[in-house]
Design an enzyme around this catalytic site. Structure first.
Site, short mmCIF file in Angstrom:
data_model
loop_
_atom_site.label_atom_id
_atom_site.label_comp_id
_atom_site.label_asym_id
_atom_site.label_seq_id
_atom_site.Cartn_x
_atom_site.Cartn_y
_atom_site.Cartn_z
N ASP A 1 63.32 21.37 59.99
CA ASP A 1 62.73 21.34 61.31
C ASP A 1 61.64 20.27 61.33
O ASP A 1 61.29 19.72 60.30
CB ASP A 1 62.21 22.71 61.75
CG ASP A 1 61.12 23.28 60.86
OD1 ASP A 1 60.92 22.77 59.74
OD2 ASP A 1 60.47 24.25 61.28
N TYR B 1 58.21 17.96 61.50
CA TYR B 1 56.87 18.07 60.89
C TYR B 1 55.96 18.85 61.84
O TYR B 1 55.93 18.59 63.04
CB TYR B 1 56.27 16.69 60.66
CG TYR B 1 56.99 15.86 59.62
CD1 TYR B 1 57.15 16.31 58.31
CD2 TYR B 1 57.51 14.60 59.95
CE1 TYR B 1 57.80 15.53 57.36
CE2 TYR B 1 58.16 13.81 59.01
CZ TYR B 1 58.30 14.30 57.71
OH TYR B 1 58.94 13.52 56.77
N PHE C 1 62.96 13.79 58.64
CA PHE C 1 62.18 13.13 57.59
C PHE C 1 61.38 11.93 58.10
O PHE C 1 60.51 11.42 57.39
CB PHE C 1 63.06 12.70 56.41
CG PHE C 1 63.70 13.85 55.69
CD1 PHE C 1 62.99 14.59 54.77
CD2 PHE C 1 65.02 14.20 55.95
CE1 PHE C 1 63.56 15.67 54.11
CE2 PHE C 1 65.61 15.28 55.30
CZ PHE C 1 64.87 16.00 54.38
N HIS D 1 65.69 19.29 47.15
CA HIS D 1 64.94 18.78 48.29
C HIS D 1 63.86 17.81 47.80
O HIS D 1 63.33 17.97 46.69
CB HIS D 1 64.29 19.96 49.03
CG HIS D 1 63.78 19.62 50.38
ND1 HIS D 1 62.54 19.06 50.58
CD2 HIS D 1 64.33 19.77 51.61
CE1 HIS D 1 62.36 18.88 51.88
NE2 HIS D 1 63.43 19.30 52.52
#
Length: 257
Positions: free
Chosen positions: A94, A96, A107, A215
């Site tokens: 989701d 920032y 990202f 991740h």
């Protein structure tokens, strides 16, 4: 962009936001406004009603004082480039949760953001180690999106300061439809899935080649993300399928204005 990213500073005093959610009246309005590509609107037609109801829910939350991120014009930004051009899918979780950071691409951060989000810093470190490319001074990944890298979050909004707060709001049905459309369209296309949440979506992608690793969060990057070489591996798979590779180079400095 995900639950691994917490606000990097004290939240500023919210300013009143009356910007219209561009999908509030349906996908035709979003296409006319340049927010969604026409072929994506066709692919997302089965969930158009969900998008309209999401706009109503977000408006109600905003009216009650919740600060919604990213800004309404950026919420569907991952769908602004044509579906037909998609060559790489990078799944995030989701947006920032720090105000001023998220810009609708997983990202990616708005050009003025300093310091960079920690996951993005690690992505840049791996980019340099994998390709030898220099690390830019900003977090804007639009240059990738413009080449067909679809930077898609699983959930497309978040409440300021509360990572993961809009999970199960209904965005999952929208991104399910997006992944189904990509799987149906087929290649050349490669999916990059970082972390267990993204990798759980692999069955929905059908025969699309997948590059999976830990991740890039500081919590997990040293447990399989660093050294995974996703950028050169993605290009090799694209070329193998008869497609063109991605130029992963980013502008070192984003021009002002």
């Amino acid at each position: 962009m995900d639950t691994h990213e917490t606000p990097l500073f004290e939240l500023p005093e919210p300013q009143p936001d009356t910007t219209v959610f561009p999908f509030g009246q349906g996908l035709a309005e979003a296409v006319d406004g340049g927010f969604v590509a026409a072929d994506w609107a066709e692919a997302l037609a089965p969930v158009e009603g969900k998008l309209v109801s999401l706009a109503r829910e977000l408006e109600a939350r905003r009216a009650s004082g919740e600060r919604i991120l990213p800004a309404p014009p950026n919420i569907l930004r991952a769908f602004s480039r044509p579906l037909a051009e998609a060559r790489v899918l990078v799944m995030g979780q989701d947006p920032y949760p720090t105000p001023g950071h998220s810009m609708g691409l997983s990202f990616s951060a708005l050009p003025q953001v300093r310091p960079l989000p920690r996951s993005l810093k690690n992505i840049y470190l791996e980019l340099h180690e994998d390709t030898g490319l220099p690390i830019p001074a900003h977090g804007d990944l639009s240059a990738w999106a413009n080449q067909g890298v679809m930077l898609l979050n699983r959930v497309l909004t978040v409440a300021a300061g509360a990572a993961g707060s809009h999970r199960r709001l209904g965005w999952e049905s929208v991104t399910d439809a997006a992944m189904a459309a990509l799987a149906a369209r087929g290649g050349p296309l490669v999916a990059i899935l970082w972390g267990k949440d993204a990798q759980a979506l692999a069955p929905a992608l059908g025969s699309i080649p997948i590059i999976a690793s830990a991740h890039p969060s500081p919590l997990s990057a040293r447990h399989g993300f660093f050294g995974s070489r996703p950028f050169t591996r993605a290009n090799a798979l694209l070329v193998q399928a008869g497609g063109a590779p991605i130029d992963w180079a980013l502008p070192l400095v984003v021009p002002r204005g």
